[in-house]
Design a protein around this motif. Structure first.
Motif, short mmCIF file in Angstrom:
data_model
loop_
_atom_site.label_atom_id
_atom_site.label_comp_id
_atom_site.label_asym_id
_atom_site.label_seq_id
_atom_site.Cartn_x
_atom_site.Cartn_y
_atom_site.Cartn_z
N GLY A 266 7.51 55.84 11.44
CA GLY A 266 6.81 54.75 10.76
C GLY A 266 6.13 53.78 11.70
N LEU A 267 6.39 53.88 13.00
CA LEU A 267 5.71 53.03 13.98
C LEU A 267 4.47 53.73 14.52
N VAL A 268 4.63 54.98 14.93
CA VAL A 268 3.55 55.71 15.61
C VAL A 268 2.40 56.03 14.67
N ILE A 269 2.73 56.60 13.51
CA ILE A 269 1.70 57.15 12.63
C ILE A 269 0.74 56.09 12.08
N PRO A 270 1.20 54.96 11.52
CA PRO A 270 0.23 53.99 11.01
C PRO A 270 -0.74 53.48 12.06
N HIS A 271 -0.29 53.31 13.31
CA HIS A 271 -1.19 52.86 14.36
C HIS A 271 -2.26 53.90 14.66
N LEU A 272 -1.87 55.16 14.76
CA LEU A 272 -2.85 56.22 15.00
C LEU A 272 -3.83 56.32 13.84
N CYS A 273 -3.33 56.15 12.63
CA CYS A 273 -4.21 56.25 11.46
C CYS A 273 -5.19 55.08 11.39
N ILE A 321 9.07 60.61 21.68
CA ILE A 321 7.66 60.33 21.42
C ILE A 321 7.43 58.85 21.17
N GLY A 322 8.32 58.25 20.38
CA GLY A 322 8.09 56.89 19.90
C GLY A 322 8.40 55.79 20.90
N ALA A 323 9.41 55.99 21.77
CA ALA A 323 9.78 54.93 22.70
C ALA A 323 8.64 54.56 23.65
N PRO A 324 7.96 55.51 24.30
CA PRO A 324 6.80 55.13 25.13
C PRO A 324 5.68 54.50 24.32
N PHE A 325 5.49 54.98 23.10
CA PHE A 325 4.46 54.42 22.23
C PHE A 325 4.77 52.97 21.89
N PHE A 326 6.03 52.68 21.65
CA PHE A 326 6.47 51.31 21.36
C PHE A 326 6.14 50.38 22.53
N ILE A 327 6.42 50.84 23.75
CA ILE A 327 6.13 50.04 24.94
C ILE A 327 4.62 49.82 25.08
N TRP A 328 3.85 50.87 24.79
CA TRP A 328 2.38 50.77 24.89
C TRP A 328 1.83 49.75 23.90
N ILE A 329 2.38 49.73 22.68
CA ILE A 329 1.92 48.77 21.67
C ILE A 329 2.22 47.35 22.11
N VAL A 330 3.42 47.13 22.64
CA VAL A 330 3.80 45.79 23.08
C VAL A 330 2.88 45.31 24.20
N ARG A 331 2.59 46.21 25.15
CA ARG A 331 1.74 45.83 26.29
C ARG A 331 0.28 45.65 25.87
#
Length: 338
Positions: A266-273, A321-331
């Motif tokens: 639910g974190l990764v997909i909405p951002h990509l969409c 998959i999601g943990a690096p994506f979470f860090i990328w969103i924060v940064r």
């Protein structure tokens, strides 16, 4: 000006939707074909026709409900994440990060360990109740202090709640050797062992959640402009936010009951969409549901391939998959509001 904000390639959106649907179909066939034992197209077609004359056809028959569950659960998690992000205007909102998944799992474990509940239908109600109470608790905690709830407050409150509930869950399960093995395996999050009977038990809850999200999709666009503007446009802000939040809780709770807690979808997909179709929720929610199904299928297939002849749980793969994506969103976004 309201229309231009939500306009993003009206011609490309239907094309992207068709492409995403084709990818989903291809992943479904891959999920059926790939596993400890690879099968041929003839065996797949035979199994789809109800035949079980070979080991390959038997393997396909066992993978069919697993594939269906991955599609249904992934759609629910992707959609619930999109709803939570739209309602809270928080780019970090996700059932896992906000602790909603863990809250649902904690209530299920309590029912299993203390009350001897062992029926999936009861698990669903417990998971939905746990998800709802945890969501309210996290919102209350993040609202304390000066100012309104911010994305950072939400993330910190969710992380603290997740840590606490995870510890409580371990404390409940640890003395119970009779349920420890099954409970710990379930808490990893996965779609293995799925049956069509179990899917049918949670399907009504998921369908209600899907329908409720469709009802508020257009109204969420008004909320994105701000509560005052939305109210000026004639929207009932509290009703819209409540229906959307209840829909997210239903989707998350029912999925957790049957799959265990699966994070980051639910974190990764909405951002990509959003990068693909913009912020119009009428499109975003549809793409998030399809994208979530694709991601969970990819995670399930990957877990089977990289640890043959065993398999890696879906929840572990989505965390990688999601943990690096979470860090990328924060940064990248510096946890500003959507």
């Amino acid at each position: 000006m309201i229309r231009t904000r939500f306009r993003k390639g009206p011609v490309t959106r239907p094309i992207a939707l068709v492409i995403l649907f084709v990818i989903l179909i291809a992943l479904c066939f891959s999920s059926i074909a790939i596993g400890t034992r690879n099968v041929s197209w003839q065996e797949i077609l035979g199994a789809l026709q109800g035949q079980m004359n070979t080991m390959g056809e038997a393997a396909v028959t066992m993978r069919l409900p697993r594939t269906v569950l991955a599609v249904v659960a992934g759609s629910a998690l992707g959609l619930s994440g999109a709803l939570m992000q739209s309602v809270t205007r928080n780019p970090l909102a996700d059932p896992g990060i906000l602790g909603v998944n863990i809250g649902a799992a904690f209530f299920v474990v309590i029912g299993l360990a203390w009350f001897g509940i062992n029926q999936l239908q009861s698990y669903v109600w417990l998971a939905i109740l746990g998800a709802g109470i945890t969501a309210i608790f996290v919102y209350f905690i993040s609202s304390l202090g000066l100012g309104r709830p911010t994305p950072l407050k939400f993330a910190l409150a969710g992380a603290a709640t997740s840590a606490a509930l995870s510890s409580f869950t371990v404390a409940v399960v640890l003395p119970r050797n009779d349920i420890a093995g099954g409970a710990n395996s379930w808490q990893m999050g996965g779609v293995g062992g799925a049956t069509f009977d179990s899917i049918q038990l949670v399907l009504p809850f998921l369908l209600i959640g899907f329908l409720m999200s469709a009802v508020v999709a257009k109204k969420l666009n008004s909320l994105a402009l701000g509560d005052d503007v939305a109210a000026g446009l004639g929207e009932n802000v509290a009703w819209t936010r409540g229906i959307a939040w209840l829909s997210a809780v239903l989707l998350c709770g029912a999925t957790t009951a049957i799959c265990g807690p699966i994070g980051f979808v639910g974190l990764v997909i909405p951002h990509l969409c959003r990068l693909l179709v913009g912020v119009d929720n009428r499109w975003l929610l549809v793409f998030s549901a399809l994208g979530g199904a694709c991601l969970l299928l990819i995670a399930d297939i990957t877990g089977r391939i990289i640890s043959r002849p065993s398999e890696l749980s879906v929840g572990v793969v989505t965390a990688f998959i999601g943990a690096p994506f979470f860090i990328w969103i924060v940064r990248r976004q510096r946890v500003k509001e959507l």
